[in-house]
Motif scaffolding. Structure first.
Motif, PDB file in Angstrom:
ATOM      1  N   VAL A  85       0.814  -1.219   0.000  1.00 63.78           N
ATOM      2  CA  VAL A  85       0.000   0.000   0.000  1.00 63.78           C
ATOM      3  C   VAL A  85       0.840   1.259   0.000  1.00 63.78           C
ATOM      4  N   GLY A  86       2.113   1.163   0.363  1.00 62.21           N
ATOM      5  CA  GLY A  86       2.969   2.335   0.433  1.00 62.21           C
ATOM      6  C   GLY A  86       3.943   2.437  -0.721  1.00 62.21           C
ATOM      7  N   TYR A  87       4.893   1.516  -0.776  1.00 66.65           N
ATOM      8  CA  TYR A  87       5.944   1.597  -1.785  1.00 66.65           C
ATOM      9  C   TYR A  87       5.388   1.486  -3.201  1.00 66.65           C
ATOM     10  N   GLN A  88       4.465   0.555  -3.416  1.00 66.86           N
ATOM     11  CA  GLN A  88       3.937   0.361  -4.765  1.00 66.86           C
ATOM     12  C   GLN A  88       3.003   1.484  -5.208  1.00 66.86           C
TER      13      GLN A  88
ATOM     14  N   ILE B  53      -7.425   9.669  -1.537  1.00 65.91           N
ATOM     15  CA  ILE B  53      -8.342   9.224  -2.595  1.00 65.91           C
ATOM     16  C   ILE B  53      -7.663   8.194  -3.490  1.00 65.91           C
ATOM     17  N   LEU B  54      -6.410   8.410  -3.820  1.00 65.05           N
ATOM     18  CA  LEU B  54      -5.697   7.432  -4.646  1.00 65.05           C
ATOM     19  C   LEU B  54      -5.519   6.112  -3.920  1.00 65.05           C
ATOM     20  N   VAL B  55      -5.191   6.167  -2.652  1.00 65.70           N
ATOM     21  CA  VAL B  55      -5.016   4.931  -1.887  1.00 65.70           C
ATOM     22  C   VAL B  55      -6.353   4.213  -1.699  1.00 65.70           C
ATOM     23  N   ALA B  56      -7.431   4.972  -1.509  1.00 61.60           N
ATOM     24  CA  ALA B  56      -8.747   4.347  -1.375  1.00 61.60           C
ATOM     25  C   ALA B  56      -9.143   3.621  -2.649  1.00 61.60           C
TER      26      ALA B  56
ATOM     27  N   MET C 297       0.526   5.918   5.094  1.00 65.98           N
ATOM     28  CA  MET C 297      -0.157   7.112   4.605  1.00 65.98           C
ATOM     29  C   MET C 297       0.572   8.415   4.924  1.00 65.98           C
ATOM     30  N   PRO C 298       1.051   8.638   6.153  1.00 68.98           N
ATOM     31  CA  PRO C 298       1.826   9.878   6.375  1.00 68.98           C
ATOM     32  C   PRO C 298       3.050   9.976   5.483  1.00 68.98           C
TER      33      PRO C 298
ATOM     34  N   VAL D 167       1.871  11.006   2.149  1.00 66.02           N
ATOM     35  CA  VAL D 167       1.513  12.426   2.161  1.00 66.02           C
ATOM     36  C   VAL D 167       2.763  13.277   1.971  1.00 66.02           C
ATOM     37  N   ILE D 168       3.852  12.940   2.670  1.00 63.72           N
ATOM     38  CA  ILE D 168       5.107  13.684   2.505  1.00 63.72           C
ATOM     39  C   ILE D 168       5.585  13.597   1.053  1.00 63.72           C
ATOM     40  N   TRP D 169       5.513  12.392   0.496  1.00 63.99           N
ATOM     41  CA  TRP D 169       5.962  12.188  -0.886  1.00 63.99           C
ATOM     42  C   TRP D 169       5.090  12.975  -1.872  1.00 63.99           C
ATOM     43  N   THR D 170       3.783  12.905  -1.696  1.00 59.82           N
ATOM     44  CA  THR D 170       2.866  13.612  -2.599  1.00 59.82           C
ATOM     45  C   THR D 170       3.045  15.118  -2.481  1.00 59.82           C
TER      46      THR D 170
END
Length: 374
Positions: A164-167, A219-222, A268-269, A272-275
């Motif tokens: 859910v994070g790296y990919q 929204i993208l992760v959802a 998710m945090p 968020v930093i990456w986005t």
């Protein structure tokens, strides 16, 4: 080529009460131009006669179900008392007689508005109680993990952080960069009109770090990870893996729900930093192209334009959004019934509900922290 006089279905009336049929009473002969219309007209004339008729079908060459049904309907769906039929054709009429009268199911009664509202309220209450139950079980599982950390599902947590994070880095980077570019172009056009080019950094920093970054990543992760979690649990229901886990004494909450919730709370945090970083990079590129603001000026003014509480609020939003997305996805995944229709419907409902809850939670954050970070 066969003679049409011997293959065309014909009804002859002899002696006033004897009806003789000949020809091929099959669908290919009945569909010839004008044939079925002429036969139906003659059959309607015969049905109006009060005297009993004698039917002779022994001269029919070939007969299929369509032809037999046409005669059966003309007889009022009852076998005539005086009927002569060839032995090879008797089975058609016996099957029609044994089938009886076909009756359509009655139309369901119209639901009144009160009943529809009651059903909607009952379904909503069921979802609320089920979600609260899942939340309580999650708290109990987390307490159990803190008491016995050596038995915690660390491998599952690590694997879910990766999935859910790296990919998700690629899609969040692409969308974040494009959003930053679009927002920078639109804002620069308005600011340049009023001579406020230098305030572009303030607009981009506050909007991306405080609102758009966390909301966009959620929204993208959802849509990406939330649907995947629901589909995974749904397939486990279809293949009876969930039942097998209960038989082996493996609780669903501790092995399936807890790792996914913790993974999204951690990932998710970071997303968020990456986005935020990629979106600001896109805004910085667009600002230099349109307004001529150098990247050095952009980076120097960004800390002053965005106070630290805004950054912390964005990270808190990411953690809360991640936990909500994981819980909604797991909730609908565990409620899927063992069939493919329920799997598709549950996955769709999970994504829509997760995005809706994320937007509602973002509105709650905006109200609670309306006076913080300015």
């Amino acid at each position: 080529m066969p003679n049409p006089d011997t293959t065309t279905p014909v009804l002859d009336i002899k002696d006033g009460s004897l009806v003789a049929a000949r020809g091929d009473w099959q669908v290919h002969a009945l569909t010839r131009p004008g044939v079925i219309k002429a036969l139906q007209a003659k059959l309607r004339t015969l049905s109006r006669q009060t005297d009993p008729l004698r039917w002779d079908l022994s001269d029919i060459g070939t007969l299929d179900h369509i032809g037999a049904q046409l005669l059966w309907n003309a007889w009022g769906k009852t076998r005539p008392q005086q009927l002569t039929v060839a032995p090879q054709h008797r089975d058609f009429f016996q099957r029609l007689a044994s089938a009886g009268t076909l009756a359509l199911p009655p139309k369901p009664p119209r639901r009144r508005m009160f009943n529809a509202i009651y059903d909607m309220g009952t379904a909503a209450l069921d979802h609320v109680t089920g979600f609260i139950t899942l939340l309580g079980q999650l708290v109990l599982d987390f307490l159990r993990m803190t008491q016995v950390p050596q038995r915690a599902p660390w491998k599952e947590i690590s694997a879910n952080v990766y999935h859910v994070g790296y990919q998700a880095l690629g899609i969040t980077a692409l969308v974040g960069f494009l959003i930053g570019v679009v927002l920078s172009f639109l804002s620069a056009q308005q600011l340049h009109t009023f001579g406020g080019d230098i305030y572009l950094v303030n607009i981009l920093g506050m909007s991306i770090i405080r609102e758009l970054g966390p909301l966009l990543a959620a929204i993208l992760v959802a849509g990406r990870s939330g649907s995947a979690i629901t589909a995974q649990l749904g397939v486990m229901r279809v293949t009876e893996e969930l039942d097998a886990m209960l038989v082996m004494g493996l609780p669903h909450g501790f092995r399936l729900v807890l790792p996914r919730v913790l993974a999204l709370l951690v990932a998710m945090p970071l997303l968020v930093i990456w986005t935020d970083a990629i979106a600001l990079l896109g805004g910085m590129v667009a600002a230099q192209l349109q307004l001529g603001l150098s990247p050095t000026y952009f980076l120097q003014q960004l800390p002053n334009a965005v106070p630290l509480p805004n950054y912390l609020i964005g990270l808190a939003k990411g953690a809360v959004f991640g936990g909500l997305i994981a819980m909604v996805a797991c909730y609908f995944g565990l409620r899927i019934e063992p069939n493919t229709e329920s799997l598709g419907r549950g996955t769709t409902t999970s994504v829509v509900t997760a995005i809706t809850i994320v937007i509602v939670a973002d509105a709650v954050f905006a109200i609670i922290f309306s006076g913080v970070g300015f």
